[in-house]
Design a protein around this motif. Structure first.
Motif, PDB file in Angstrom:
ATOM      1  N   GLU A 127       2.022   1.976  16.446  1.00  0.00           N
ATOM      2  CA  GLU A 127       2.337   1.858  17.872  1.00  0.00           C
ATOM      3  C   GLU A 127       1.977   3.130  18.631  1.00  0.00           C
ATOM      4  O   GLU A 127       1.554   3.069  19.795  1.00  0.00           O
ATOM      5  N   GLU A 128       2.129   4.270  17.983  1.00  0.00           N
ATOM      6  CA  GLU A 128       1.939   5.564  18.648  1.00  0.00           C
ATOM      7  C   GLU A 128       0.464   5.955  18.797  1.00  0.00           C
ATOM      8  O   GLU A 128       0.068   6.500  19.841  1.00  0.00           O
ATOM      9  N   LEU A 129      -0.350   5.722  17.792  1.00  0.00           N
ATOM     10  CA  LEU A 129      -1.759   6.124  17.860  1.00  0.00           C
ATOM     11  C   LEU A 129      -2.490   5.531  19.067  1.00  0.00           C
ATOM     12  O   LEU A 129      -3.173   6.275  19.782  1.00  0.00           O
ATOM     13  N   PRO A 130      -2.382   4.233  19.316  1.00  0.00           N
ATOM     14  CA  PRO A 130      -3.080   3.693  20.492  1.00  0.00           C
ATOM     15  C   PRO A 130      -2.616   4.339  21.808  1.00  0.00           C
ATOM     16  O   PRO A 130      -3.442   4.587  22.696  1.00  0.00           O
ATOM     17  N   LYS A 131      -1.341   4.639  21.927  1.00  0.00           N
ATOM     18  CA  LYS A 131      -0.838   5.301  23.142  1.00  0.00           C
ATOM     19  C   LYS A 131      -1.482   6.674  23.312  1.00  0.00           C
ATOM     20  O   LYS A 131      -1.901   7.046  24.400  1.00  0.00           O
ATOM     21  N   ARG A 132      -1.528   7.426  22.227  1.00  0.00           N
ATOM     22  CA  ARG A 132      -2.079   8.789  22.288  1.00  0.00           C
ATOM     23  C   ARG A 132      -3.595   8.791  22.502  1.00  0.00           C
ATOM     24  O   ARG A 132      -4.126   9.719  23.099  1.00  0.00           O
ATOM     25  N   MET A 133      -4.258   7.774  21.977  1.00  0.00           N
ATOM     26  CA  MET A 133      -5.723   7.721  22.076  1.00  0.00           C
ATOM     27  C   MET A 133      -6.187   7.138  23.408  1.00  0.00           C
ATOM     28  O   MET A 133      -7.346   7.305  23.773  1.00  0.00           O
ATOM     29  N   ARG A 134      -5.293   6.498  24.117  1.00  0.00           N
ATOM     30  CA  ARG A 134      -5.625   5.865  25.389  1.00  0.00           C
ATOM     31  C   ARG A 134      -6.225   6.896  26.350  1.00  0.00           C
ATOM     32  O   ARG A 134      -5.707   7.975  26.527  1.00  0.00           O
ATOM     33  N   GLY A 135      -7.328   6.535  26.959  1.00  0.00           N
ATOM     34  CA  GLY A 135      -7.968   7.402  27.937  1.00  0.00           C
ATOM     35  C   GLY A 135      -8.958   8.382  27.342  1.00  0.00           C
ATOM     36  O   GLY A 135      -9.802   8.912  28.053  1.00  0.00           O
ATOM     37  N   LYS A 136      -8.875   8.633  26.045  1.00  0.00           N
ATOM     38  CA  LYS A 136      -9.801   9.567  25.394  1.00  0.00           C
ATOM     39  C   LYS A 136     -10.829   8.845  24.527  1.00  0.00           C
ATOM     40  O   LYS A 136     -11.880   9.401  24.243  1.00  0.00           O
ATOM     41  N   TYR A 137     -10.468   7.654  24.082  1.00  0.00           N
ATOM     42  CA  TYR A 137     -11.326   6.913  23.162  1.00  0.00           C
ATOM     43  C   TYR A 137     -11.426   5.459  23.579  1.00  0.00           C
ATOM     44  O   TYR A 137     -10.494   4.912  24.179  1.00  0.00           O
ATOM     45  N   ILE A 138     -12.536   4.857  23.221  1.00  0.00           N
ATOM     46  CA  ILE A 138     -12.639   3.403  23.303  1.00  0.00           C
ATOM     47  C   ILE A 138     -11.729   2.891  22.195  1.00  0.00           C
ATOM     48  O   ILE A 138     -11.830   3.339  21.055  1.00  0.00           O
ATOM     49  N   GLN A 139     -10.857   1.974  22.525  1.00  0.00           N
ATOM     50  CA  GLN A 139      -9.922   1.512  21.507  1.00  0.00           C
ATOM     51  C   GLN A 139     -10.438   0.246  20.830  1.00  0.00           C
ATOM     52  O   GLN A 139     -10.837  -0.702  21.494  1.00  0.00           O
TER      53      GLN A 139
END
Length: 177
Positions: A127-139
Motif C-alpha cells: 500500500e505504501e510503495l505506490p503512494k511514495r512513488m506517485r508523481g515520480k514514476y509511471i506506476q
C-alpha cells in the motif's frame, strides 16, 4: 511413524498456511510493481534498466531516489527472501509444531523460523510503495490484486476465526498447566 498433532498445533499450522498464501501473493506483487514501474519510467526517459540483478537494482534506485530508506530496502528484500523460504524451505516454517523427538531437538538447535509479522509488513509495503512513488514514476498497473481480492478477504476472515480459536485453545492449555 506419523503422529497426530493436538488441536492447537493443527490450528496454528492452518493459520500459517493461509498466511503463507497471502505472503506469496504480496511479495511477488511488490517486487513486480516496483520493477515494472521503474522499467516503464526508464523507457520513457530513454534508458533501460539492467536485466542482471534487476531486483537488487530496483531497491537500490528506490533508495537513491529517497522513495524508501536503506532499512526499508533491507526489510523488503528480507520479506521477499522469506517468500522464497516458503517456496523452497517450508519445513523450516513448520517443524516447530511437530511433536516428534527429532523436531524438538532440531527446534532447540535452530529456534523457530516462522515470522508472524511478514504478512502485515508486506501488506503495508504494497500500500505504501505506490503512494511514495506517485508523481515520480509511471506506476505499473496490474489486475492481479483485484483477482486476488476475494481470496484474500476469505483468507483474512478465516485467519481471524482461527486466531480467536487458537487464543482460546492456548488459554485453555495454559490454564490446565
Amino acid at each position: 511413524m506419523s503422529r497426530r498433532l493436538p488441536a492447537l498445533e493443527r490450528n496454528i499450522l492452518k493459520y500459517r498456511a493461509l498466511e503463507m498464501v497471502i505472503i506469496l501473493f504480496y511479495a511477488e506483487h511488490i517486487k513486480n510493481f516496483a520493477y515494472n514501474s521503474l522499467k516503464a519510467t526508464s523507457r520513457l526517459n530513454g534508458r533501460e534498466l539492467p536485466e542482471k540483478k534487476k531486483y537488487e537494482k530496483t531497491w537500490e534506485i528506490l533508495v537513491n531516489d529517497e522513495i524508501i530508506n536503506e532499512e526499508e530496502s533491507k526489510e523488503i528484500q528480507s520479506l521477499i527472501n522469506y517468500r522464497n523460504d516458503i517456496g523452497h524451505r517450508i519445513v523450516d516454517l513448520t517443524y516447530d509444531l511437530s511433536n516428534s523427538p527429532y523436531a524438538q531437538s532440531y527446534k532447540e538447535l535452530h529456534g523457530i523460523k516462522y515470522d508472524y509479522n511478514a504478512r502485515i509488513r508486506l501488506k503495508y509495503f504494497s500500500e505504501e510503495l505506490p503512494k511514495r512513488m506517485r508523481g515520480k514514476y509511471i506506476q505499473s498497473l496490474s489486475m492481479k490484486p483485484l483477482l486476488f481480492e476475494a481470496a484474500e478477504k476469505t483468507y483474512d476472515e478465516e485467519l481471524l476465526r482461527l486466531g480467536n480459536k487458537i487464543a482460546r485453545q492456548y488459554r485453555k492449555s495454559f490454564n490446565n498447566k
